[in-house]
Design a protein around this motif. Structure first.
Motif, mmCIF file in Angstrom:
data_model
loop_
_atom_site.group_PDB
_atom_site.id
_atom_site.type_symbol
_atom_site.label_atom_id
_atom_site.label_comp_id
_atom_site.label_asym_id
_atom_site.label_seq_id
_atom_site.Cartn_x
_atom_site.Cartn_y
_atom_site.Cartn_z
ATOM 1 N N GLY A 1 0.823 -1.202 0.000
ATOM 2 C CA GLY A 1 0.000 0.000 0.000
ATOM 3 C C GLY A 1 0.855 1.249 0.000
ATOM 4 N N ILE A 2 0.203 2.383 -0.039
ATOM 5 C CA ILE A 2 0.920 3.654 -0.086
ATOM 6 C C ILE A 2 1.653 3.942 1.221
ATOM 7 C CG2 ILE A 2 -0.963 5.107 0.771
ATOM 8 C CD1 ILE A 2 -0.174 7.134 -1.394
ATOM 9 N N ASP A 3 1.271 3.250 2.300
ATOM 10 C CA ASP A 3 1.913 3.475 3.590
ATOM 11 C C ASP A 3 3.173 2.644 3.773
ATOM 12 O OD1 ASP A 3 0.537 1.114 3.611
ATOM 13 O OD2 ASP A 3 -0.195 1.316 5.675
ATOM 14 N N ARG A 4 3.578 1.899 2.730
ATOM 15 C CA ARG A 4 4.783 1.085 2.820
ATOM 16 C C ARG A 4 6.011 2.007 2.903
ATOM 17 N NH1 ARG A 4 6.976 -1.665 -1.616
ATOM 18 N NH2 ARG A 4 6.539 0.265 -2.757
ATOM 19 N N PRO A 5 6.897 1.829 3.877
ATOM 20 C CA PRO A 5 8.092 2.683 3.966
ATOM 21 C C PRO A 5 8.977 2.524 2.726
ATOM 22 C CG PRO A 5 7.750 1.460 6.012
ATOM 23 C CD PRO A 5 6.807 0.884 5.000
ATOM 24 N N LEU A 6 9.583 3.608 2.311
ATOM 25 C CA LEU A 6 10.511 3.578 1.188
ATOM 26 C C LEU A 6 11.897 3.285 1.735
ATOM 27 C CD1 LEU A 6 9.247 6.790 -0.671
ATOM 28 C CD2 LEU A 6 8.338 4.456 -0.774
ATOM 29 N N THR A 7 12.373 2.080 1.522
ATOM 30 C CA THR A 7 13.649 1.659 2.109
ATOM 31 C C THR A 7 14.668 1.203 1.078
ATOM 32 O OG1 THR A 7 12.775 -0.583 2.439
ATOM 33 C CG2 THR A 7 12.549 0.966 4.279
ATOM 34 N N GLU A 8 14.221 0.927 -0.141
ATOM 35 C CA GLU A 8 15.114 0.448 -1.188
ATOM 36 C C GLU A 8 15.142 1.455 -2.343
ATOM 37 O OE1 GLU A 8 16.934 -2.218 -0.995
ATOM 38 O OE2 GLU A 8 16.055 -3.095 0.824
ATOM 39 N N PRO A 9 16.258 1.506 -3.100
ATOM 40 C CA PRO A 9 16.309 2.423 -4.246
ATOM 41 C C PRO A 9 15.127 2.256 -5.195
ATOM 42 C CG PRO A 9 18.499 1.556 -3.812
ATOM 43 C CD PRO A 9 17.558 0.835 -2.883
ATOM 44 N N ARG A 10 14.663 1.018 -5.387
ATOM 45 C CA ARG A 10 13.528 0.809 -6.308
ATOM 46 C C ARG A 10 12.245 1.439 -5.769
ATOM 47 N NH1 ARG A 10 14.347 -4.404 -4.057
ATOM 48 N NH2 ARG A 10 12.570 -5.162 -2.818
ATOM 49 N N ASP B 1 18.787 8.040 -9.053
ATOM 50 C CA ASP B 1 19.811 7.322 -9.801
ATOM 51 C C ASP B 1 20.419 6.290 -8.875
ATOM 52 O OD1 ASP B 1 21.596 8.695 -8.127
ATOM 53 O OD2 ASP B 1 21.972 10.258 -9.620
ATOM 54 N N GLU B 2 21.543 5.721 -9.267
ATOM 55 C CA GLU B 2 22.124 4.639 -8.469
ATOM 56 C C GLU B 2 22.715 5.121 -7.159
ATOM 57 O OE1 GLU B 2 26.431 4.739 -10.834
ATOM 58 O OE2 GLU B 2 25.123 2.982 -10.970
ATOM 59 N N ASP B 3 22.888 6.445 -7.019
ATOM 60 C CA ASP B 3 23.510 6.973 -5.807
ATOM 61 C C ASP B 3 22.534 7.563 -4.801
ATOM 62 O OD1 ASP B 3 26.121 6.354 -6.694
ATOM 63 O OD2 ASP B 3 26.107 8.151 -7.957
ATOM 64 N N GLY B 4 21.416 8.109 -5.285
ATOM 65 C CA GLY B 4 20.506 8.747 -4.349
ATOM 66 C C GLY B 4 19.281 9.335 -5.007
ATOM 67 N N VAL B 5 18.709 10.334 -4.315
ATOM 68 C CA VAL B 5 17.421 10.908 -4.701
ATOM 69 C C VAL B 5 17.548 12.418 -4.793
ATOM 70 C CG1 VAL B 5 15.009 11.190 -3.997
ATOM 71 C CG2 VAL B 5 16.184 9.041 -3.545
ATOM 72 N N ARG C 1 19.655 17.187 -2.834
ATOM 73 C CA ARG C 1 20.061 15.823 -3.162
ATOM 74 C C ARG C 1 20.452 15.077 -1.891
ATOM 75 N NH1 ARG C 1 21.046 12.757 -7.303
ATOM 76 N NH2 ARG C 1 22.566 11.080 -7.150
ATOM 77 N N LEU C 2 19.937 13.852 -1.761
ATOM 78 C CA LEU C 2 20.247 12.996 -0.615
ATOM 79 C C LEU C 2 20.702 11.639 -1.139
ATOM 80 C CD1 LEU C 2 17.155 13.765 1.669
ATOM 81 C CD2 LEU C 2 19.482 14.620 1.966
ATOM 82 N N GLY C 3 21.830 11.176 -0.636
ATOM 83 C CA GLY C 3 22.330 9.863 -1.020
ATOM 84 C C GLY C 3 21.596 8.759 -0.283
ATOM 85 N N PHE C 4 21.556 7.580 -0.875
ATOM 86 C CA PHE C 4 20.855 6.464 -0.241
ATOM 87 C C PHE C 4 21.464 6.127 1.120
ATOM 88 C CE2 PHE C 4 19.694 5.312 -4.742
ATOM 89 C CZ PHE C 4 18.350 5.606 -4.589
ATOM 90 N N ALA C 5 22.773 6.353 1.270
ATOM 91 C CA ALA C 5 23.442 6.028 2.531
ATOM 92 C C ALA C 5 22.929 6.892 3.681
ATOM 93 C CB ALA C 5 24.956 6.187 2.381
ATOM 94 N N GLU C 6 22.475 8.104 3.375
ATOM 95 C CA GLU C 6 22.005 9.004 4.432
ATOM 96 C C GLU C 6 20.485 9.050 4.541
ATOM 97 O OE1 GLU C 6 22.642 13.235 3.506
ATOM 98 O OE2 GLU C 6 23.318 12.588 1.522
ATOM 99 N N LEU C 7 19.814 8.345 3.650
ATOM 100 C CA LEU C 7 18.351 8.336 3.682
ATOM 101 C C LEU C 7 17.836 7.336 4.711
ATOM 102 C CD1 LEU C 7 17.270 8.461 -0.067
ATOM 103 C CD2 LEU C 7 16.763 10.150 1.684
#
Length: 210
Positions: A121-130, A153-157, A167-173
């Motif tokens: 559902g829409i309440d699912r946490p966003l935890t993966e790049p996909r 992209d492959e590095d962040g959002v 811009r935020l990298g996946f490592a800091e998200l």
């Protein structure tokens, strides 16, 4: 001479000793409770390849107990979303794989189970790049920041925060959460009411004409 009754007899002729009681039935040891954590790992090992073969991502798999049966809940997703028909197809494939594993002696769940397959559902946490990729254009909250996902992209959002790009990298998200947006009433599309009014006026003017 007074005649005595049997030794230990009570008035009325009932014996005074202990009554004979039936021996208690031996207790049958209860079946050991299923280790849900280990069973979940076994089920996931069967389900995950089936989901991947069908072209989907296994987002979550939970195992719980409901009375005498177990409930297996599987969430799958893919880019562009998943339809009800897709869910029905992958559900049949998962069920067939679980049944085959049970019949081959896998003993996955030690009893009956109920399979539930759906999409997150829409309440699912966003935890993966996909997860972020699939929510481009949506308003999200993450790390105390609320912004719209511009791109990934492959590095962040890349987020649009009040008109400024950040811009935020996946490592800091941390886990992000999609924000529900309600369209403002003054921006709602009620159709072209002007044309409708014009049509009504034309109809009114035409009344009575021969």
């Amino acid at each position: 001479m007074t005649q005595r009754g049997r030794a230990g007899a009570r008035p009325g002729g009932r014996p005074g000793g202990r009554r004979n009681r039936p021996e208690p039935e031996p207790r049958v040891p209860a079946a050991p409770r299923l280790d849900l954590s280990a069973a979940r790992a076994r089920v996931r090992a069967v389900v995950e390849p089936v989901v991947a073969e069908a072209g989907y991502d296994l987002e979550d798999l939970t195992l719980s107990r409901a009375g005498r049966r177990h409930v297996v809940r599987v969430l799958v997703d893919t880019d562009g979303g998943i339809s009800l028909d897709d869910v029905a197809i992958v559900s049949r494939e998962i069920s067939a794989a679980l049944d085959a594993a049970e019949e081959s002696g896998g003993d996955l769940l030690n009893g009956e189970y109920q399979l539930e397959v759906g999409s997150p559902g829409i309440d699912r946490p966003l935890t993966e790049p996909r997860h972020w990729r699939r929510n481009v254009g949506r308003l999200v909250a993450v790390n105390g920041v609320v912004g719209r996902v511009v791109s990934t992209d492959e590095d962040g959002v890349l987020l649009d925060v009040d008109g400024a790009e950040r811009r935020l990298g996946f490592a800091e998200l941390g886990p992000g959460k999609v924000q529900i947006e309600f369209k403002r009433m003054d921006e709602a599309d009620f159709g072209d009411t002007d044309e409708d009014d014009d049509d009504d006026e034309d109809d009114d003017e035409g009344e009575g004409e021969e």
